[in-house]
Motif scaffolding. Structure first.
Motif, mmCIF file in Angstrom:
data_model
loop_
_atom_site.group_PDB
_atom_site.id
_atom_site.type_symbol
_atom_site.label_atom_id
_atom_site.label_comp_id
_atom_site.label_asym_id
_atom_site.label_seq_id
_atom_site.Cartn_x
_atom_site.Cartn_y
_atom_site.Cartn_z
ATOM 1 N N LYS A 1 5.886 -37.090 -21.071
ATOM 2 C CA LYS A 1 4.546 -36.570 -21.296
ATOM 3 C C LYS A 1 4.466 -35.786 -22.615
ATOM 4 O O LYS A 1 3.413 -35.266 -22.963
ATOM 5 C CB LYS A 1 4.146 -35.633 -20.150
ATOM 6 N N GLY A 2 5.579 -35.698 -23.264
ATOM 7 C CA GLY A 2 5.633 -34.835 -24.436
ATOM 8 C C GLY A 2 5.172 -35.533 -25.703
ATOM 9 O O GLY A 2 4.826 -36.720 -25.714
ATOM 10 N N ALA A 3 5.170 -34.726 -26.751
ATOM 11 C CA ALA A 3 4.698 -35.238 -28.029
ATOM 12 C C ALA A 3 5.559 -36.390 -28.520
ATOM 13 O O ALA A 3 5.091 -37.248 -29.260
ATOM 14 C CB ALA A 3 4.699 -34.107 -29.053
ATOM 15 N N ALA A 4 6.818 -36.425 -28.075
ATOM 16 C CA ALA A 4 7.724 -37.483 -28.530
ATOM 17 C C ALA A 4 8.019 -38.451 -27.397
ATOM 18 O O ALA A 4 9.145 -38.933 -27.258
ATOM 19 C CB ALA A 4 9.010 -36.856 -29.064
ATOM 20 N N LYS A 5 7.014 -38.751 -26.601
ATOM 21 C CA LYS A 5 7.243 -39.620 -25.443
ATOM 22 C C LYS A 5 7.659 -41.036 -25.856
ATOM 23 O O LYS A 5 8.200 -41.791 -25.056
ATOM 24 C CB LYS A 5 6.008 -39.677 -24.565
ATOM 25 N N ALA A 6 7.408 -41.401 -27.087
ATOM 26 C CA ALA A 6 7.838 -42.712 -27.556
ATOM 27 C C ALA A 6 9.317 -42.722 -27.917
ATOM 28 O O ALA A 6 9.883 -43.783 -28.202
ATOM 29 C CB ALA A 6 7.009 -43.128 -28.759
ATOM 30 N N LYS A 7 9.910 -41.578 -27.910
ATOM 31 C CA LYS A 7 11.317 -41.484 -28.318
ATOM 32 C C LYS A 7 12.117 -40.831 -27.199
ATOM 33 O O LYS A 7 12.513 -39.662 -27.301
ATOM 34 C CB LYS A 7 11.452 -40.659 -29.600
ATOM 35 N N LEU A 8 12.336 -41.618 -26.172
ATOM 36 C CA LEU A 8 13.126 -41.122 -25.053
ATOM 37 C C LEU A 8 14.520 -41.732 -25.106
ATOM 38 O O LEU A 8 14.777 -42.644 -25.893
ATOM 39 C CB LEU A 8 12.420 -41.467 -23.739
ATOM 40 N N ILE A 9 15.375 -41.242 -24.255
ATOM 41 C CA ILE A 9 16.772 -41.705 -24.336
ATOM 42 C C ILE A 9 17.111 -42.684 -23.222
ATOM 43 O O ILE A 9 18.239 -43.182 -23.151
ATOM 44 C CB ILE A 9 17.737 -40.505 -24.305
ATOM 45 N N GLY A 10 16.176 -42.979 -22.352
ATOM 46 C CA GLY A 10 16.408 -43.992 -21.325
ATOM 47 C C GLY A 10 17.298 -43.494 -20.208
ATOM 48 O O GLY A 10 17.633 -42.308 -20.115
ATOM 49 N N ASP A 11 17.711 -44.485 -19.370
ATOM 50 C CA ASP A 11 18.539 -44.114 -18.214
ATOM 51 C C ASP A 11 20.021 -44.081 -18.558
ATOM 52 O O ASP A 11 20.788 -43.341 -17.949
ATOM 53 C CB ASP A 11 18.323 -45.140 -17.084
ATOM 54 N N ASN A 12 20.379 -44.895 -19.511
ATOM 55 C CA ASN A 12 21.795 -44.955 -19.879
ATOM 56 C C ASN A 12 21.966 -44.331 -21.269
ATOM 57 O O ASN A 12 21.497 -44.887 -22.263
ATOM 58 C CB ASN A 12 22.269 -46.412 -19.891
ATOM 59 N N TYR A 13 22.613 -43.236 -21.274
ATOM 60 C CA TYR A 13 22.786 -42.540 -22.552
ATOM 61 C C TYR A 13 24.124 -41.827 -22.562
ATOM 62 O O TYR A 13 24.763 -41.622 -21.519
ATOM 63 C CB TYR A 13 21.648 -41.549 -22.803
ATOM 64 N N HIS A 14 24.516 -41.494 -23.747
ATOM 65 C CA HIS A 14 25.796 -40.808 -23.928
ATOM 66 C C HIS A 14 25.809 -39.552 -23.062
ATOM 67 O O HIS A 14 24.822 -38.818 -23.018
ATOM 68 C CB HIS A 14 25.961 -40.440 -25.401
ATOM 69 N N PRO A 15 26.901 -39.292 -22.427
ATOM 70 C CA PRO A 15 26.952 -38.090 -21.583
ATOM 71 C C PRO A 15 26.639 -36.834 -22.382
ATOM 72 O O PRO A 15 27.051 -36.694 -23.546
ATOM 73 C CB PRO A 15 28.400 -38.060 -21.087
ATOM 74 N N VAL A 16 25.915 -35.953 -21.771
ATOM 75 C CA VAL A 16 25.674 -34.619 -22.354
ATOM 76 C C VAL A 16 26.104 -33.588 -21.331
ATOM 77 O O VAL A 16 26.456 -33.923 -20.205
ATOM 78 C CB VAL A 16 24.195 -34.420 -22.745
ATOM 79 N N ASP A 17 26.021 -32.353 -21.752
ATOM 80 C CA ASP A 17 26.500 -31.241 -20.923
ATOM 81 C C ASP A 17 27.985 -31.430 -20.572
ATOM 82 O O ASP A 17 28.437 -31.042 -19.503
ATOM 83 C CB ASP A 17 25.675 -31.115 -19.637
#
Lengths: 765, 306
Positions: free
Chosen positions: A474-490
């Motif tokens: 819903k954010g200003a960058a909603k066109a730039k999401l990272i999807g379901d499969n992404y590099h691990p974070v945290d």
């Protein structure tokens, strides 16, 4: 003889008569006149002032003025000579006109006892009542008296010389020692004193630009209170020299309007002290900058602001908030700041080598740096163009003076002025008003650490939320999401014993060596291209590639970013598995050739990966039902019709499906490392079957050489060919003994293999 | 005989001892207090009465001339601070000619300004000195009928300068000193019925009289604080009987003399010496009223000379 002298009988009648007459006359004089103390008759010039020395008082006649005992020659008396009336009798215009100087306007107090703040030296006498009087400073016979005055600090009637107000300083030692008493500097030259000051009545010092007591004060004829040369109730006198500071009047820092009930250290209301003295006292202030309010320890260039704006004050005005721009720090840029953005020493003085304080960004005397007539006003909310800033922060120009390393944000999609102009910060300002920095960071009263200025959204903790606030559906960058499969974070890298030059962070977004990998470990959100500045960014919401995309390091042609953590994997560069060498036109699943995806990205996508396993960026290859899923990654290319179809082994699997335990070979750091993968999940396990990566390390051409490839297509042999280990360390040995040294060569060749083909294993040629 | 002589002396001595202070009572010129005029002046200096009876007061520190009628009722004021026509810089002295022209010693502007009775500017001229390094200090003016002379006392330069009433310089006399015709700060002046000029010589504590052409005639007063003597004489005026009245700003006395200098008495009220608060300019109008400007009293005291 003496008795004979008074023996009347011995004298003649003539002499006796004369003697008696003389005696009687003397007696008559003694009894008929008042008893005068011993005084001297004076010449007429003396009596011009010393009226009581007149012989007329020594007659029996009524005089026009009363005789008063006492003169300067008599102990404990003052004498009429230095009375105000005597002075006035000449200074009324008919010898010299001092009426307006001495008797019309304000003058130094007389007939009062000296205050405890002054020290009267013995050279300057007080009256019989221990009071100041004209004669304390004036005498026609003092060291400072010269008949017609002279350049050496003497006038007709100074008791002591008065060079550059030295006479004043004899008593006002506290004010003269301004460094110790926190007073306005004297005997200093800091600027050219304006001509207007002298036309107002200021006395010129030996150097016309030197400040002395009489620069501001006039002993006689002062038009202002406290014998100031002019009234300073509206700080008119201060503003004569401190002209730029005059811009404060009628702004929010004019406390007459904003804090009318708050008294300064002298217990003056702003309406009484004037706008300047509400904060600055010329004498006996609390500390640096003549501060007229309590000053806490710390750098004055900040503490003065915090007097009112600190979190612990009761003033109902703007406070800095829990999250405010740090002060007392080195500027973030090593480059020299412009002069109008000063740094400060510990004592609050300007110093190019100093630290950032409130005054570095704020000029508290000017509301709007570009429009001096714009005073803002009590109810006006400031923005980036005013707010007492030293320069307008339009387009975040002020921020970028220090944060030069963030300047690249302007020419990137993260400049919300262009890409999301309606996006607002917590202050309600949209990007064009707040500036590109201000839409995400505000210097005071921020929402969260790092001066975050937006309502947080998504993410597990703040350090991630900084990104997910915009990068959510819903954010200003909603066109730039990272999807379901992404590099691990945290991910805490320490847990995996991974050392990296990339920054790691705690949950609050602070860099820490023990921190975790988060978005901003790989991304620097202020810089689109880590290598070359972008000058003509077109703001077309462009799709990034491995060389930009706010990456901290370019990841192509060399996989420098991935290498920062996956150093062993980055050895793939230049080998046959670097598609830039072997298949530069091949595209991954999101349509990127290797030049866009980078060498790593050809096979792994850190965001929006179509496949979960190893974030695989290519279509899985076909495998047998019983085959380990991990092999499907290899077969993405090493299968018929794909880019490595010329590198397909006749047999790709161990001939028998045997469970192997690799407990002794599970240490990645060990030279005999031979991983076993779970057949279904593809994750490493300790019991399973031999699969491609058990023997092959797809990222390193030769087990003996930990180095990148030479960018040439190579035909391998037993010493390289992406083999994980040299033959004598091969896992085959564990079961096949030394035979393995000979047999492994024929592992992929069905003709030479001892075992028969197993059901379910396809032989491809 | 000798003893009688001795006894007489003893008797006189004893009597003197009994009445030490009152033996020689002060001579008085009695007056009757009429009223004070307090027009809001700040340390006013000089006064003149116009032919129509209006009183003109120099309110120098406010750079204006205040005009009240003969009863002290405010009429108007004119002047403001500055160097322009009609403006003043701490003026001190005033005189009014028979035709009603008002002459002002505009001291700080080193000039004389001439107005009509309504305060309209008529003319002005500078009072110059012989040296460009020295500025004039005109503190008073006196109008004479002889050749329309206008006498100007140049206080700092110890001179009397004579102009015609159009501002043309005629001649001057005086220098610093104590001799006749010399001055130590000449101040206020007046002209008697013979057109002789009386000049208050402040620090010489005397009034010098000159013929219209500056020749010394006589002197009135001497230094001292006994009646008939001066300490700070400032103002001078003549009554109908040609008595010379001189104010002394320090002693607070106004004293009367004959023109030959014989002391007549101190201005009194009910036989008691009247002490003024820094009396400076004085004027005796045609009704024989003595008007005394009290500089620090900021008022004019009006008395009837009895």
């Amino acid at each position: 003889m003496v008795r004979d002298l008074f023996n009347l009988k011995l004298m003649s009648v003539k002499y006796r008569t004369a003697l008696l007459t003389g005696v009687l006359l003397i007696m008559a004089c003694i009894t008929a006149t008042p008893v005068f103390p011993l005084e001297l008759s004076s010449k007429r010039d003396c009596v011009v002032c010393h009226i009581m020395w007149m012989d007329d008082f020594r007659t029996d006649k009524e005089t026009l003025v009363e005789w008063q005992p006492g003169n300067v020659l008599m102990k404990d008396t003052q004498g009429v000579v230095s009375s105000e009336e005597i002075c006035y009798s000449c200074h009324d215009g008919y010898v010299k006109d001092s009426r307006d100087i001495v008797w019309k306007y304000n003058r130094h107090p007389v007939y009062v006892r000296p205050s405890k703040n002054v020290t009267i030296p013995p050279e300057l006498p007080l009256s019989v009542k221990d009071e100041l009087y004209c004669g304390t400073c004036h005498s026609a016979h003092g060291k400072g008296a010269a008949p017609h005055g002279d350049p050496f600090g003497r006038t007709a009637v100074y008791r002591e010389v008065n060079i550059d107000s030295s006479l004043c300083e004899m008593c006002h030692r506290n004010e003269a020692s301004y460094k110790f008493s926190n007073g306005h500097p004297v005997h200093t030259i800091a600027m050219k004193l304006p001509d207007k000051l002298f036309s107002m009545g200021s006395r010129k010092a030996t150097d016309p630009n030197k400040v002395i007591c009489q620069t501001c004060h006039k002993i006689h004829g002062a038009r202002g209170e406290k014998i100031l040369i002019v009234s300073n109730k509206g700080s008119e006198l201060c503003a004569t020299c401190h002209e730029q500071q005059k811009n404060l009047i009628e702004t929010k820092h004019d406390l007459r309007a904003t804090l009318p009930e708050e008294k300064n250290l002298k217990q003056q209301l702003p309406s009484e002290s004037g706008p300047c003295s509400a904060c600055h006292m010329p004498h006996n202030s609390s500390g640096k900058r003549l501060w007229a309010r309590s000053l806490k320890s710390g750098n004055p260039a900040t503490q003065m602001c915090l007097t009112c704006h600190g979190e612990d004050t009761t003033y109902k005005i703007k406070h800095t908030g829990k999250y405010s721009h740090p002060i007392n720090i080195e500027p973030s840029s090593k480059e020299k700041l412009p002069e109008y953005m000063p740094l400060f020493s510990e004592d609050g003085t300007k110093n190019p080598e100093g630290k950032v304080q409130c005054f570095t960004c704020h000029n508290v005397h000017t509301w709007d740096p570009n429009f001096l007539t714009n005073k803002g006003g009590k109810e006006v909310e400031g923005d980036a163009s005013n707010s007492f800033l030293r320069m307008s922060n339009h387009a975040s120009a002020l921020c970028l003076e220090c944060h030069k390393d963030k300047k690249q944000l302007i020419t990137s999609d993260h400049n919300l002025e262009v890409t999301a102009p309606e996006e607002k910060n917590v202050q309600g300002f949209n990007a064009p008003v707040s500036g590109p920095c201000g839409v995400c960071h505000i210097p005071h009263n921020a929402e969260a650490p790092h001066l975050w200025s937006k309502k947080l959204y998504g993410g597990n903790d703040f350090v991630t939320q900084m990104c997910t606030t915009c990068h959510n559906n819903k954010g200003a960058a909603k066109a730039k999401l990272i999807g379901d499969n992404y590099h691990p974070v945290d991910v805490f890298m320490k847990k995996y014993n991974i050392k990296t030059e990339l920054p790691l962070f705690d949950s609050e977004g602070n860099k820490t060596a023990d921190g975790k990998l988060v978005c901003i470990t790989c991304h620097e959100p202020h810089t689109w291209d880590p290598v070359k500045p972008v000058l003509n960014y077109e703001f077309k919401n462009m799709e990034g590639d491995a060389t930009n995309s706010f990456l901290r390091k370019a990841n192509f042609p060399s996989s420098d970013l991935c290498k920062a953590c996956h150093e062993d994997k980055a050895l793939v560069d230049g080998t046959d598995h670097d598609l830039n060498v072997t298949a530069p036109d091949a595209k991954n699943l999101i349509g990127q050739p290797v030049k866009e995806s980078g060498t790593c990205g050809a096979c792994h996508l850190v965001h929006n990966a179509p496949n979960k396993l190893k974030l695989w960026a290519r279509p899985y290859g076909t495998i047998a039902q019983s085959e380990d899923v991990i092999n499907s990654l290899c077969k993405s290319c090493h299968s018929k019709g794909n880019i490595s179809e010329n590198k397909i082994p006749p047999i790709a699997t161990h001939p028998e499906e045997r469970l192997i335990n690799n407990v002794m070979r599970s240490n990645k750091e060990s030279l005999d490392y031979a991983p076993i993968y779970d057949r279904r999940t593809g994750k490493e396990t300790s019991v399973g079957n031999i699969s491609c990566p058990t023997c092959h390390n797809a990222h390193q051409w030769s087990p003996l050489l930990k180095e990148k490839g030479n960018n040439q297509k190579l035909e391998g042999n037993a010493t390289n060919s992406f083999l994980r280990n040299v033959s004598y360390n091969n896992i085959c040995i564990d079961c096949h003994g030394l035979d393995a040294l000979f047999r492994f060569k024929y592992y992929h060749d069905p003709e030479d293999r001892v075992e028969k083909q197993q059901e379910g294993i396809r032989i491809t040629k | 005989m000798q003893r009688i002589y001795i006894y007489i002396i003893i008797a006189i001595t004893l009597l003197a001892d009994l009445f030490p202070q009152n033996l020689f009572a002060i001579d008085c010129i009695n007056t009757k207090f009429l009223f004070d005029i307090k027009p809001g002046a700040d340390q006013p200096s000089d006064i003149a009465v116009a032919p129509n009876g209006d009183i003109y007061l120099v309110d120098g520190l406010n750079n204006r001339i205040i005009v009240v009628d003969g009863n002290g009722t405010w009429k108007f004021a004119f002047g403001s601070e500055g160097p322009e026509k009609g403006q003043f810089n701490r003026p001190l002295g005033i005189d009014i000619s028979e035709n009603g022209n008002v002459f002002i010693a505009d001291t700080g502007n080193h000039r004389i300004q001439i107005f009509d009775q309504r305060g309209n500017f008529l003319n002005m001229f500078s009072v110059k000195t012989n040296s460009p390094q020295t500025k004039s200090d005109p503190v008073d003016v006196a109008v004479s009928k002889i050749k329309n002379y206008l006498y100007v006392s140049d206080n700092d330069n110890h001179k009397i300068k004579v102009y015609d009433q159009n501002g043309a310089f005629e001649f001057e006399w005086g220098k610093s000193g104590e001799g006749t015709g010399e001055f130590r700060f000449p101040a206020m002046m007046t002209v008697n019925q013979f057109n002789e000029l009386l000049v208050v010589d402040v620090l010489n504590t005397r009034v010098q009289k000159f013929d219209p052409f500056g020749n010394f005639v006589s002197v009135i007063g001497e230094w001292g604080v006994l009646p008939g003597r001066f300490f700070r004489p400032k103002g001078v005026a003549l009554d109908k009987q040609s008595r010379v009245f001189v104010s002394d700003s320090y002693t607070g006395a106004v004293q009367g003399f004959t023109e030959l200098g014989r002391f007549l008495g101190v201005v009194c009220e009910n036989n008691k010496r009247k002490v003024f608060n820094t009396p400076v300019g004085i004027f005796i109008d045609k009704n024989n009223r003595l008007l005394v400007v009290e500089m620090r009293g900021n008022k004019i005291t009006v008395l009837k000379i009895l």
